[in-house]
Design a protein around this motif. Structure first.
Motif, PDB file in Angstrom:
ATOM      1  N   MET A  41       0.920  -1.282  -0.096  1.00  0.00           N
ATOM      2  CA  MET A  41      -0.064   0.114   0.017  1.00  0.00           C
ATOM      3  C   MET A  41       0.765   1.220  -0.068  1.00  0.00           C
ATOM      4  SD  MET A  41      -2.885  -1.310   2.726  1.00  0.00           S
ATOM      5  CE  MET A  41      -3.937   0.270   2.799  1.00  0.00           C
TER       6      MET A  41
ATOM      7  N   ILE B 181      -1.141   4.341  -1.603  1.00  0.00           N
ATOM      8  CA  ILE B 181      -2.406   4.328  -0.883  1.00  0.00           C
ATOM      9  C   ILE B 181      -2.111   4.630   0.502  1.00  0.00           C
ATOM     10  CG2 ILE B 181      -4.222   2.642  -0.582  1.00  0.00           C
ATOM     11  CD1 ILE B 181      -3.319   0.891  -2.759  1.00  0.00           C
ATOM     12  N   LEU B 182      -1.070   4.327   1.048  1.00  0.00           N
ATOM     13  CA  LEU B 182      -0.715   4.645   2.345  1.00  0.00           C
ATOM     14  C   LEU B 182       0.589   5.502   2.593  1.00  0.00           C
ATOM     15  CD1 LEU B 182      -1.151   3.849   5.650  1.00  0.00           C
ATOM     16  CD2 LEU B 182       0.363   1.803   5.172  1.00  0.00           C
TER      17      LEU B 182
ATOM     18  N   ILE C  10      -4.045  -0.452   8.255  1.00  0.00           N
ATOM     19  CA  ILE C  10      -4.361  -0.651   6.888  1.00  0.00           C
ATOM     20  C   ILE C  10      -5.805  -1.247   6.541  1.00  0.00           C
ATOM     21  CG2 ILE C  10      -1.924  -1.464   6.191  1.00  0.00           C
ATOM     22  CD1 ILE C  10      -2.517  -4.544   6.525  1.00  0.00           C
ATOM     23  N   SER C  11      -6.453  -1.468   7.516  1.00  0.00           N
ATOM     24  CA  SER C  11      -7.972  -1.748   7.348  1.00  0.00           C
ATOM     25  C   SER C  11      -8.710  -0.558   7.358  1.00  0.00           C
ATOM     26  CB  SER C  11      -8.581  -2.971   8.525  1.00  0.00           C
ATOM     27  OG  SER C  11      -7.822  -4.070   8.529  1.00  0.00           O
TER      28      SER C  11
ATOM     29  N   SER D 278      -7.695   1.049   3.795  1.00  0.00           N
ATOM     30  CA  SER D 278      -8.198   0.170   2.479  1.00  0.00           C
ATOM     31  C   SER D 278      -9.651  -0.157   2.759  1.00  0.00           C
ATOM     32  CB  SER D 278      -7.441  -1.212   2.442  1.00  0.00           C
ATOM     33  OG  SER D 278      -7.861  -1.963   3.691  1.00  0.00           O
TER      34      SER D 278
ATOM     35  N   LYS E 176     -11.017  -2.646   4.342  1.00  0.00           N
ATOM     36  CA  LYS E 176     -11.038  -4.103   4.326  1.00  0.00           C
ATOM     37  C   LYS E 176     -10.281  -4.700   5.363  1.00  0.00           C
ATOM     38  CE  LYS E 176     -11.043  -4.699  -0.798  1.00  0.00           C
ATOM     39  NZ  LYS E 176     -10.271  -5.227  -1.972  1.00  0.00           N
TER      40      LYS E 176
ATOM     41  N   LEU F 138      -7.783  -8.320   2.824  1.00  0.00           N
ATOM     42  CA  LEU F 138      -6.725  -7.807   2.204  1.00  0.00           C
ATOM     43  C   LEU F 138      -5.815  -8.807   1.540  1.00  0.00           C
ATOM     44  CD1 LEU F 138      -5.485  -4.574   4.232  1.00  0.00           C
ATOM     45  CD2 LEU F 138      -6.256  -4.733   1.639  1.00  0.00           C
TER      46      LEU F 138
ATOM     47  N   ARG G 116      -5.177  -9.522  -2.286  1.00  0.00           N
ATOM     48  CA  ARG G 116      -3.722  -9.039  -2.961  1.00  0.00           C
ATOM     49  C   ARG G 116      -2.901 -10.342  -3.035  1.00  0.00           C
ATOM     50  NH1 ARG G 116      -2.878  -3.698  -3.929  1.00  0.00           N
ATOM     51  NH2 ARG G 116      -1.443  -4.887  -5.307  1.00  0.00           N
TER      52      ARG G 116
END
Lengths: 446, 446
Positions: free
Chosen positions: B178, B183-184, B283-284, B287, B289, B294, B298
């Motif tokens: 990510m 994304i992160l 990350i949850s 995202s 998710k 994830l 992924r």
């Protein structure tokens, strides 16, 4: 309606329905519709973390009451310890489908099929029945080909759904295979196979009586009676640590060792889950395998299924042979097709045709009684329900609307997975059984 | 030795070892050997029901203590609620194997490879090291081909094994993907992403510090201290109903909201599991998710794996991002191969090569300290262990001997699943890391 107002109604309806389910009373108020109670619409367990009023947690009186039930039927393993029913490591064998345009046309045609529900004058379409029955998944196979497939509610193509008492039909099928193959003698007494059953009422029943649920055993599920057997059974079955000072049975099998008599073995069919647990113990003892491993070895590894299934266990690792399985929709369709094909699937014979012949012939109709008026004057044998209708149909059935429905005359297999607000199929049959018959007739006319 | 004598010794050793593991003390007595403690030899959970002294039940201090541990590492879902890491519905992509005679010959050759354990003068063979380390499964891939595969103890080809803290490397890999994909943002503070972290010590740490475990957070795992943080953490994490009157945090995420500071963020690497839980939450949240979804989206659905994996959850359905995954041996080999191939597998790119470049380059070696003398002067980044040796090797690692070991120079991936009596890899490294290096050198010389 604002979202917050909707939530209040939803929660109130949930509590009412839970009480209705618990007392067996008729619904006093209208529950949320299938569309209103769709778990995505309700917003259950969305967000990281979900808002407190959208969180679904223990105990089962919360997570398995409507409308939370509509989410939880697809997520049982997240609440309970489980054992796998392994598919093995091979490639799945895909189901057959018509060409896309034909498949789309068939869906339109089937959706428009009409039928008259039991005790009603008003026609209903097939598609309306899906919502009337809070359907989560519907698969119809005709002559081995998928002619209809829908996912609604919590279920998706690659998801799994609790099959509730259809689990019994797995247990019963495995037992019948062992009987036909000569591994299990169904004329033996339970005590011949499991001496430590002791002076339980089960001791003097035959294996066949257990398979057909014609044992005379006391087991009341009257939830309003604090002395009902269901409470001790639930306490025994719970995988949670027993409460301080608990001295009752631990696990399904200790429960079975203290069951009292009620009536005589062989007299009548009485639908009591403890027979399935007894049968699970019997086939495990005889085969030397857990019911999960039996289902894997005899069925799941050999059927080309797409997904492992799983089964909840008690605190001693014993799978719940009366109701613990969760599986994928198409894989249950494969099981139905295996039954329709009398033991063959994908060109391989998995068990003798006699197994299906015995099940589909049904049990002793004189012993069935009139306890299931919506199902009709059928019978129950080897943990399968037999309709004794013109089409020779038979079914696996589970509370809240689960079914695998096999119609040999129409060469049709139908699987419904659902989360109907109330448990009893008596509420669901009126808009289900006539619908199945109507679709069967439509398919025969193709 | 008679069977009953053997049992008494086994149980005594189990209790001793459990205490050793709990107190962190050095073993006072010799534990059962790998062969003696093999779960089949011990007879755990055999029979319907098993004899009382062969039954493995709750709580985890029982089922996860040696020698019961040797059975339970393959059966975690039977004790705990779990979430699936789905492989999807497609056909697995088989791993490549040499011709059978070559494969058999390679096994003989590798079994005979010798090495000198750390702090020892006595040579040991590869095969001896499998037993010295209580190995349950060993897979070695060389240039993408399986050159060695063994199942011992509770593990079978189609079984699964707890991977313990290798779970952290799943969480870290997903986070690094990510980050690289934009994304992160790993320079953000935790409080920027999760405002409700409140005044937890995590609030002011950067995402990168969480990923690399260089946060300054208090979390003691001294099991002999009744006030150690691990006890509150365990109470929060347990999926069982909280005890009457419990007012502490419920679940991993509530625990994280009350973590105290200890030291300064960014100063030093401290191996503390709560960083992985924090990263899982991050990350949850980013995202939308769960970490299980994830990992499925992924990795698992795109790697051609053979089996679903699963992850234990707390009482609110949050997967244990620091240690909850159970998976199959060959599927973990596929993950190692995906890392060795820098993000490509079966001809498909799953994530940018930069992800692996960053992980394999390692973290800040100056911050690693000397807390892991058997591992050496390495580093830890994105929840992976980097050896900084001549071969550029890096690894996922979990207690009781779990590893995915990637050696880019030797083009070797090695997976060990094990149930070593003691948790700490400091006991296992001396007979593992030199063995991996010796096998790598053997393979390079082929």
């Amino acid at each position: 309606m604002s979202s917050s107002t909707s939530n209040v109604i939803a929660l109130t309806a949930g509590v009412v329905l839970a009480l209705v389910a618990a007392t067996g009373a008729t619904a006093q108020s209208e529950p949320l519709s299938a569309q209103e109670s769709d778990p995505t619409v309700m917003g259950w367990m969305q967000g990281f973390p979900p808002p407190p009023d959208k969180m679904i947690t223990q105990p089962d009186s919360v997570y398995f009451s409507f409308p939370r039930l509509r989410w939880s039927v697809c997520h049982l393993r997240e609440f309970l310890p489980t054992e796998e029913i392994s598919r093995g490591l091979g490639a799945p064998v895909p189901l057959a489908y018509p060409a896309p345009h034909e498949f789309a046309e068939l869906r339109q045609q089937i959706d428009a099929v009409t039928f008259t529900p039991q005790n009603s004058d008003e026609e209903m379409t097939w598609e309306e029945s899906l919502y009337a029955n809070y359907t989560d998944g519907m698969l119809i196979l005709h002559r081995g080909e998928v002619v209809y497939e829908r996912y609604i509610g919590c279920l998706e193509e690659d998801g799994k759904h609790a099959i509730m008492s259809m689990t019994k039909s797995f247990t019963g099928l495995l037992a019948e295979i062992m009987v036909v193959e000569g591994i299990l003698d169904d004329t033996l007494l339970v005590s011949d196979i499991i001496p430590e059953i002791g002076d339980s009422a089960f001791a003097t029943a035959t294996v066949r009586q257990v398979m057909d649920m014609t044992t005379g055993v006391k087991y009341s599920e009257n939830y309003s009676d604090p002395d009902a057997d269901i409470w001790l059974y639930s306490a025994a079955a719970s995988p949670l640590p027993k409460p301080e000072g608990y001295e009752g049975p631990d696990g399904y099998w200790e429960y079975l060792q203290q069951v009292q008599a009620e009536g005589n073995h062989g007299d009548e069919f009485h639908y009591k889950t403890i027979n399935s647990d007894m049968l699970g113990w019997i086939i495990s003892r005889v085969s030397g395998k857990a019911v999960t491993d039996l289902a894997s070895d005899r069925l799941w590894r050999r059927m080309g299924v797409e997904q492992d299934a799983y089964q909840t266990v008690d605190g001693r690792g014993v799978p719940f042979a009366g109701g613990g399985i969760t599986a994928g929709l198409r894989d249950l369709g494969r099981l139905g097709q295996l039954m329709l094909n009398e033991g063959e699937l994908n060109g391989e014979r998995l068990f003798p045709a006699e197994v299906v012949a015995k099940i589909s012939a049904g049990g002793d109709r004189a012993k069935f009684g009139d306890g299931f008026p919506t199902f009709g004057p059928g019978s129950y044998t080897s943990q399968w329900w037999v309709l004794h209708n013109d089409h020779g149909a038979y079914a696996a059935r589970g509370v809240h609307g689960q079914t695998i429905y096999v119609d040999p005359t129409a060469e049709m297999v139908l699987v419904r997975l659902a989360s109907f607000p109330q448990a009893q199929n008596g509420f669901i049959d009126p808009t289900s059984l006539p619908a199945y018959q109507a679709v069967a007739e439509f398919l025969m006319s193709r």
